[in-house]
Design a protein around this motif. Structure first.
Motif, PDB file in Angstrom:
ATOM      1  N   SER A 115      36.247 -15.936   5.101  1.00 33.23           N
ATOM      2  CA  SER A 115      36.036 -14.943   6.150  1.00 33.23           C
ATOM      3  C   SER A 115      35.434 -13.680   5.540  1.00 33.23           C
ATOM      4  O   SER A 115      36.069 -13.014   4.722  1.00 33.23           O
ATOM      5  CB  SER A 115      37.372 -14.622   6.844  1.00 33.23           C
ATOM      6  N   HIS A 128      34.003 -17.828   8.749  1.00 30.18           N
ATOM      7  CA  HIS A 128      34.235 -16.916   9.870  1.00 30.18           C
ATOM      8  C   HIS A 128      33.619 -15.568   9.545  1.00 30.18           C
ATOM      9  O   HIS A 128      33.688 -15.117   8.403  1.00 30.18           O
ATOM     10  CB  HIS A 128      35.745 -16.721  10.102  1.00 30.18           C
ATOM     11  N   ASP A 147      39.971 -12.180  15.619  1.00 31.11           N
ATOM     12  CA  ASP A 147      40.143 -12.333  14.167  1.00 31.11           C
ATOM     13  C   ASP A 147      41.424 -13.098  13.850  1.00 31.11           C
ATOM     14  O   ASP A 147      41.445 -13.982  12.991  1.00 31.11           O
ATOM     15  CB  ASP A 147      40.205 -10.950  13.484  1.00 31.11           C
ATOM     16  N   VAL A 202      41.871  -9.147   9.919  1.00 24.39           N
ATOM     17  CA  VAL A 202      41.675 -10.307   9.050  1.00 24.39           C
ATOM     18  C   VAL A 202      42.625 -10.229   7.853  1.00 24.39           C
ATOM     19  O   VAL A 202      43.353 -11.172   7.556  1.00 24.39           O
ATOM     20  CB  VAL A 202      40.209 -10.406   8.568  1.00 24.39           C
ATOM     21  N   THR A 258      33.575 -13.338  15.491  1.00 19.82           N
ATOM     22  CA  THR A 258      34.351 -12.431  16.343  1.00 19.82           C
ATOM     23  C   THR A 258      33.452 -11.360  16.955  1.00 19.82           C
ATOM     24  O   THR A 258      32.665 -10.735  16.246  1.00 19.82           O
ATOM     25  CB  THR A 258      35.433 -11.727  15.488  1.00 19.82           C
ATOM     26  N   ASP A 280      33.576 -11.482  11.072  1.00 20.10           N
ATOM     27  CA  ASP A 280      33.992 -10.479  12.044  1.00 20.10           C
ATOM     28  C   ASP A 280      32.761  -9.617  12.330  1.00 20.10           C
ATOM     29  O   ASP A 280      32.318  -8.853  11.480  1.00 20.10           O
ATOM     30  CB  ASP A 280      35.121  -9.648  11.426  1.00 20.10           C
ATOM     31  N   GLU A 322      37.952  -6.246   4.279  1.00 23.77           N
ATOM     32  CA  GLU A 322      37.922  -6.680   5.674  1.00 23.77           C
ATOM     33  C   GLU A 322      38.720  -5.722   6.549  1.00 23.77           C
ATOM     34  O   GLU A 322      39.539  -4.937   6.066  1.00 23.77           O
ATOM     35  CB  GLU A 322      38.551  -8.073   5.787  1.00 23.77           C
ATOM     36  N   MET A 343      33.117 -10.221   6.718  1.00 23.85           N
ATOM     37  CA  MET A 343      32.637  -9.466   7.875  1.00 23.85           C
ATOM     38  C   MET A 343      31.116  -9.289   7.846  1.00 23.85           C
ATOM     39  O   MET A 343      30.496  -9.277   6.781  1.00 23.85           O
ATOM     40  CB  MET A 343      33.334  -8.114   7.964  1.00 23.85           C
TER      41      MET A 343
END
Lengths: 212, 400
Positions: B148, B183, B77, B105, B206, B185, B101, B150
């Motif tokens: 980003s 991105h 991350d 992150v 990730t 996670d 998050e 998750m």
């Protein structure tokens, strides 16, 4: 907060056998609803928003001013429950403390009796002395003996968590130099963010006073 | 004392699968050559590492050179957020992420804001614990460098619309509105959800080993070809110089095996866990008055049950449960180092009282119906005991 488990962190499991005894088998808690005039005095500290709330009820012998009965209710973590339970024993054992003796009870005395608490739990979870002093003032208030009411010399900065400027000073002296660090020690402003600007001012003031 | 041991904290750490351990053994017990060495043992290690990389790549529909091995989810991350933002500042200095998050992150984004001149938009999830793709996309600006979000939340298990965000972000890029990449996670989603980077349309993803019955201390970052990353550490050419340091060969092999096993048993295991999860959630809500489920009832990981029990505090219940042999976790302030209650529960717009009383049960492969029954029998009287000593009576309007 990181992954919610504390299992891998272990900190909160560093409880002594005495803490565990009082946590699993709490003594003297109030197990029913109670009318206001049934006890001689009541005191309160904290709120559920800040994570701990504690109420105490006292019966006091009017002549000797010794505490005959100490009942409590706590919303809080393991150490909050255990410290209140052990304090209820300390205050009432051996014929009971006088109100003056009880007023002098310090968080450190309670912690020593428990055989210690995890460092980061100390300030936030040992609230019982504050609730006790609140109740002692209530006793004198009800008795009309206003001269015996002791207003704490320090100024309360967070009315909900009952954190005073003196608590902030102590936290700074113990090495907490940022708002986050002071919050870890005192819980000031948690659930009550309106007080944070004043707290930051105090931290700056004490940091400059002691550390230049 | 405890008569039964019921581990319900798989979202924190899952036990190592014995087949995973077996696949790792040769690289733990054997010669253990360095993949960079020019000799037989070195070659053997390098082959194993390449093989693990290829297996992981094929499982997530990527190419082997798009897989970077790291030390775990946190590092992946950090590398995704810090490494990408720093290397692509020319594209802008604005970040979009969700308010709930993982700290790996959130704190990376916070660091970029505080120290490196970036700004960030934190998209709040709905009350149901799901970030709306509309909100995430609306937050994207021409100067947004990275989004980003998750795949599934680590505390409440809610599944996020990553593929939808990815699809719409791609359209924005194609229209020239932004250069931002996505991105995700996937640390919590990895076991239960299919990780297909093409379907998810993510540029960075990730993964870690410890949550999917693999080894701890190993993770991977998928970084699509052409995605520039600035390294966080220096001192070698391993992992294309982006993540230098002698490789954890046994860990990489274990991660690949763990992902393969998860993928093989996914369908059947998900169905089994969903049934157990719903029995647990339904049973607790029925047996404990003033309790609530946190997060969407069905758009959640098959193994996650996160509930709040009002008028008592989570750490105290956790300790009582532990004494009864049940291991769970809480969003209460008392177990966090900062003494702040769960940022996840608060981000749903729920009050502190609900966060303090929250408990997460995360089920696993070894969890049985008998385990769930044991929790259903054990927990209600413990809540009752704590409520008996609590002065708090939270108003219903705070938790419904």
């Amino acid at each position: 907060m990181s992954d919610v488990s504390s299992r891998d962190r272990k900190q909160s499991w560093f409880y002594t056998d005495i803490v565990k005894e009082h946590f699993f088998h709490p003594k003297n808690f109030m197990d029913r609803d109670v009318a206001t005039d049934e006890y001689d005095a009541t005191g309160k500290v904290g709120s559920p928003a800040c994570g701990d709330e504690l109420r105490v009820w006292l019966k006091v012998d009017p002549g000797s001013e010794r505490i005959r009965e100490f009942r409590w209710k706590t919303f809080g973590c393991g150490s909050a429950i255990a410290s209140t339970s052990v304090a209820s024993v300390m205050v009432t054992e051996n014929g009971g403390m006088t109100l003056e003796e009880a007023r002098a009870l310090k968080p450190m005395d309670i912690m020593n009796r428990l055989g210690g608490l995890p460092a980061r739990k100390f300030h936030c979870s040992v609230l019982c002395d504050k609730a006790l002093r609140d109740a002692i003032n209530d006793f004198y208030r009800r008795a009309g003996r206003f001269d015996r009411i002791v207003v704490e010399a320090s100024r309360v900065v967070d009315l909900v968590a009952k954190v005073t400027d003196h608590d902030i000073e102590e936290a700074v002296l113990e090495g907490a130099h940022t708002l986050e660090a002071v919050q870890q020690k005192t819980k000031v402003g948690i659930g009550n963010p309106g007080v944070l600007p004043a707290v930051e001012d105090l931290i700056r003031f004490y940091r400059e006073k002691y550390f230049g | 004392m405890a008569t039964r041991h019921v581990y319900l904290d798989h979202a924190a750490a899952a036990p190592l699968d014995s087949r995973v351990l077996r696949s790792m053994r040769p690289f733990l017990e054997g010669a253990g050559g360095n993949p960079s060495s020019f000799h037989g043992d070195g070659k053997e290690a390098k082959d194993a590492l390449d093989d693990a990389r290829t297996r992981i790549a094929s499982l997530i529909h990527a190419r082997p050179d798009e897989i970077l091995f790291t030390s775990g989810g946190t590092e992946s991350d950090n590398l995704a957020v810090l490494g990408y933002a720093r290397a692509n500042k020319a594209n802008g200095c604005h970040l979009v992420t969700s308010a709930f998050e993982h700290p790996a992150v959130l704190e990376s984004v916070g660091h970029l804001e505080k120290k490196e001149g970036f700004t960030a938009t934190y998209v709040s999830p709905g009350r149901d614990g799901i970030v709306s793709a509309d909100d995430a996309i609306a937050a994207v600006r021409p100067d947004t460098v990275l989004v980003s979000v998750m795949l599934a939340n680590n505390e409440i298990g809610t599944i996020q619309p990553v593929a939808d965000i990815g699809k719409r972000l791609k359209k924005l890029r194609e229209a020239g509105h932004t250069k931002a990449v996505l991105h995700t996670d996937a640390c919590q989603g990895a076991g239960a959800m299919e990780l297909d980077v093409e379907k998810l349309r993510v540029e960075l993803l990730t993964i870690n080993g410890g949550k999917i019955y693999g080894p701890k201390g190993i993770g991977a970052l998928y970084a699509k070809r052409g995605v520039k990353l600035q390294p966080l550490q220096f001192g070698g050419t391993q992992e294309r110089g982006i993540r230098p340091g002698t490789e954890n060969v046994a860990g990489a092999v274990g991660l690949a095996t763990a992902l393969e096993i998860s993928s093989e048993i996914r369908e059947a295991e998900n169905a089994r866990l969903i049934a157990l999860r719903d029995t647990l959630i339904g049973g607790l809500l029925a047996r404990v008055p003033k309790s609530r489920l946190n997060g969407h009832a069905t758009l959640r990981l098959p193994n996650n049950a996160n509930l709040s029990f009002l008028d008592m505090e989570g750490e105290a219940l956790l300790l009582y449960l532990d004494a009864a042999g049940i291991e769970a976790s809480t969003g209460s302030a008392c177990t966090s180092a900062a003494l702040e209650p769960s940022h996840v529960i608060l981000s749903l717009g729920l009050p502190y009282e609900v966060a303090h009383g929250s408990l997460r049960f995360s089920l696993g492969r070894a969890t049985t119906e008998a385990d769930v029954d044991y929790v259903l029998d054990t927990l209600p009287p413990l809540v009752q005991k704590l409520r008996a000593i609590s002065p708090v009576r939270v108003d219903e309007k705070y938790y419904v």
